[in-house]
Enzyme design. Structure first.
Site, PDB file in Angstrom:
ATOM      1  N   GLY A   1      83.666  63.243  40.833  1.00  0.00           N
ATOM      2  CA  GLY A   1      85.098  63.268  40.545  1.00  0.00           C
ATOM      3  C   GLY A   1      85.882  63.962  41.647  1.00  0.00           C
TER       4      GLY A   1
ATOM      5  N   ASN B   1      91.514  69.817  31.775  1.00  0.00           N
ATOM      6  CA  ASN B   1      90.190  70.338  31.468  1.00  0.00           C
ATOM      7  C   ASN B   1      90.234  71.703  30.790  1.00  0.00           C
ATOM      8  OD1 ASN B   1      91.164  70.552  34.306  1.00  0.00           O
ATOM      9  ND2 ASN B   1      89.557  72.100  34.461  1.00  0.00           N
TER      10      ASN B   1
ATOM     11  N   GLN C   1      88.419  64.219  33.184  1.00  0.00           N
ATOM     12  CA  GLN C   1      88.197  64.802  31.854  1.00  0.00           C
ATOM     13  C   GLN C   1      88.589  63.809  30.748  1.00  0.00           C
ATOM     14  OE1 GLN C   1      86.411  67.476  29.858  1.00  0.00           O
ATOM     15  NE2 GLN C   1      86.860  68.174  31.911  1.00  0.00           N
TER      16      GLN C   1
ATOM     17  N   ALA D   1      80.915  60.647  36.405  1.00  0.00           N
ATOM     18  CA  ALA D   1      80.010  60.255  35.309  1.00  0.00           C
ATOM     19  C   ALA D   1      79.560  61.408  34.421  1.00  0.00           C
ATOM     20  CB  ALA D   1      78.787  59.547  35.891  1.00  0.00           C
ATOM     21  N   HIS D   2      79.410  62.607  34.993  1.00  0.00           N
ATOM     22  CA  HIS D   2      78.765  63.662  34.184  1.00  0.00           C
ATOM     23  C   HIS D   2      79.658  64.240  33.098  1.00  0.00           C
ATOM     24  CE1 HIS D   2      80.317  67.639  35.771  1.00  0.00           C
ATOM     25  NE2 HIS D   2      80.710  66.860  36.760  1.00  0.00           N
TER      26      HIS D   2
ATOM     27  N   THR E   1      75.180  55.017  52.414  1.00  0.00           N
ATOM     28  CA  THR E   1      74.324  54.155  51.606  1.00  0.00           C
ATOM     29  C   THR E   1      74.541  54.443  50.132  1.00  0.00           C
ATOM     30  OG1 THR E   1      72.703  54.072  53.367  1.00  0.00           O
ATOM     31  CG2 THR E   1      71.919  53.522  51.148  1.00  0.00           C
TER      32      THR E   1
ATOM     33  N   CYS F   1      85.659  85.451  36.896  1.00  0.00           N
ATOM     34  CA  CYS F   1      85.328  86.880  36.911  1.00  0.00           C
ATOM     35  C   CYS F   1      85.126  87.334  38.348  1.00  0.00           C
ATOM     36  CB  CYS F   1      84.070  87.139  36.104  1.00  0.00           C
ATOM     37  SG  CYS F   1      83.729  88.874  35.906  1.00  0.00           S
TER      38      CYS F   1
HETATM   39  C1  LIG Z   1      85.078  68.005  36.258  1.00  0.00           C
HETATM   40  C2  LIG Z   1      86.414  67.650  36.777  1.00  0.00           C
HETATM   41  C3  LIG Z   1      86.594  67.292  38.126  1.00  0.00           C
HETATM   42  C4  LIG Z   1      85.492  67.332  39.137  1.00  0.00           C
HETATM   43  O1  LIG Z   1      84.530  66.345  38.911  1.00  0.00           O
HETATM   44  P1  LIG Z   1      83.058  66.514  39.547  1.00  0.00           P
HETATM   45  O2  LIG Z   1      82.388  65.209  39.260  1.00  0.00           O
HETATM   46  O3  LIG Z   1      82.427  67.654  38.831  1.00  0.00           O
HETATM   47  O4  LIG Z   1      83.243  66.765  41.000  1.00  0.00           O
HETATM   48  C5  LIG Z   1      87.863  66.927  38.534  1.00  0.00           C
HETATM   49  N1  LIG Z   1      88.889  66.914  37.669  1.00  0.00           N
HETATM   50  C6  LIG Z   1      88.754  67.256  36.373  1.00  0.00           C
HETATM   51  C7  LIG Z   1      89.927  67.186  35.468  1.00  0.00           C
HETATM   52  C8  LIG Z   1      87.508  67.617  35.882  1.00  0.00           C
HETATM   53  O5  LIG Z   1      87.378  67.967  34.602  1.00  0.00           O
END
Ligand SMILES: *Cc1c(COP(=O)(O)O)cnc(C)c1O
Length: 391
Positions: free
Chosen positions: A66, A149, A177, A198-199, A235, A323
């Site tokens: 992302g 987020n 998000q 994706a995660h 790639t 923190c």
């Molecule tokens: C998690 C997140 C990202 C970053 O995505 P990654 O795949 O972890 O680099 C960017 N924007 C928002 C709103 C997110 O929640």
């Protein structure tokens, strides 16, 4: 209970990925049959994503995450707009993820762009009228987060997009998000650029995509081979692209079931916390928010201590403050929605997902009020964070 940070890989996603690590390991750029098989898998995934976004497959660019999608959108569109029409102005909101805000800062510091922040209301929402007022002829692009987020609020992307479209300014949204729960039809949303990763929706870490509407001016920021129509060299990560496609497909077909699972649990959590804990407040919009997202601030509580105590009790949650050795800094998002410094330090984010049960919520409700009471007794005996001079 920290699904906004990341999610596990869904077993069906994992199974779909596996063959592409060994048996079908070809490079999709190769002419031979191993290459062709890998290319077919990549193009199948691109079609699935295009179907979910309501766009053409050629408008989907695979990236490594992302954050990379956000970087490509901002840097790529800003440099292209400067090249073609001397545009030098970038509009974002003060509640963007660091992948946007730090990238905009970098464009300002090292490349001379002028970055301006559109104000947000106390829920962290951007008013399309303000976007209209702040757009200038030399605005390179506008980028506004779709679902936040930290506080879960969902922006009126369609209306903001309409304003940008009418002014002829490219519009990007960070939907990383949002993708787990919200429909992302790019024509309904009036967006030219849209990021996903994706995660955040039960796919693997380290793979993402950027939607680029045909005709949007954008240049590559990672150069090399001609992959992804020259917009992103490297790639292709075939197994992860397959995983992204399958996870995105499942997010579309199972959206209703997923929302129906998390939303009642989330609503129960929010109402119980606000009822049982004095001086507790919901952050973000009460209804226009992600269905799995609950976020709070508690007066006279150190959010980081609360996290540590909840972790010790077996709960994985998050707060908005980073923190920093004895000098905690509240989240910029919480400050920009108008919270006082000390209140913003008492933040808690609970984000639910596939494994969360009613029992989990009840167990958390058993422990949080007592931990907060303990924290407040401690706080009343010490000057809060030794930080009073900054109030
Ligand atoms: C998690 C997140 C990202 C970053 O995505 P990654 O795949 O972890 O680099 C960017 N924007 C928002 C709103 C997110 O929640």
């Amino acid at each position: 209970m920290d699904y906004a940070a990341t999610t596990p890989i869904e077993p069906r996603v994992f199974d779909a990925m596996l063959p592409y690590f060994n048996d079908d390991f070809g490079n999709p750029s190769s002419i031979h049959r191993w290459g062709q098989k890998a290319e077919a898998a990549v193009e199948n995934s691109r079609e699935i994503i295009a179907q979910g976004l309501g766009c053409l497959p050629a408008e989907v660019i695979f990236t490594s995450c992302g954050s990379e999608s956000d970087n490509l959108a901002l840097r790529g569109a800003a440099f292209a707009a400067r090249q073609s029409r001397a545009a030098n102005h970038i509009l974002i909101s003060p509640v963007e993820h660091p992948a946007i805000s730090k990238t905009a800062q970098s464009l300002q510091k090292y490349h001379g762009f002028c970055v301006e922040e559109i104000p947000v209301d106390p829920f962290g929402l951007v008013d399309p009228v303000d976007v209209e007022a702040l757009i200038r002829p030399d605005t390179a692009l506008v980028s506004i987060i779709m679902a936040n987020n930290e506080i879960g609020s969902i922006n009126s992307i369609r209306e903001i997009g309409e304003v940008c479209r009418n002014q002829g300014i490219p519009f990007h949204t960070d939907a990383v998000q949002a993708a787990a729960y919200l429909p992302l039809n790019v024509d309904n949303l009036n967006v030219d650029l849209l990021s996903i990763g994706a995660h955040k929706f039960y796919g693997p870490k380290g793979i993402g995509a950027l939607y680029v509407r045909t005709g949007t001016e954008i240049i590559a920021t990672q150069t090399g081979g001609s992959q992804e129509t020259g917009l992103r060299a490297g790639t292709l990560n075939v197994p992860y692209i397959v995983g992204l496609g399958e996870a995105f497909r499942l997010a579309q077909v199972e959206r209703e079931a997923r929302v129906n699972h998390v939303k009642p649990l989330r609503d129960h959590l929010i109402s119980s916390i606000l009822e049982t804990i004095p001086a507790s407040y919901l952050t973000g919009h009460p209804t226009q928010r992600l269905p799995n997202h609950a976020s709070f601030v508690f007066d006279k509580v150190d959010g980081n201590m609360l996290l540590i105590k909840l972790d010790a009790a077996g709960f994985a949650v998050s707060s908005g403050s980073a923190c920093k050795t004895g000098n905690p800094e509240p989240s910029g998002v919480l400050l920009s929605i108008g919270l006082p410094h000390d209140l913003a330090l008492g933040s808690l984010r609970v984000t639910l997902g596939s494994s969360t049960s009613f029992q989990d919520i009840e167990a958390m409700l058993q422990i949080v009020p007592e931990l907060i009471l303990q924290e407040r007794i401690l706080a009343s005996k010490q000057p809060f964070n030794d930080n009073n001079e900054r109030n």
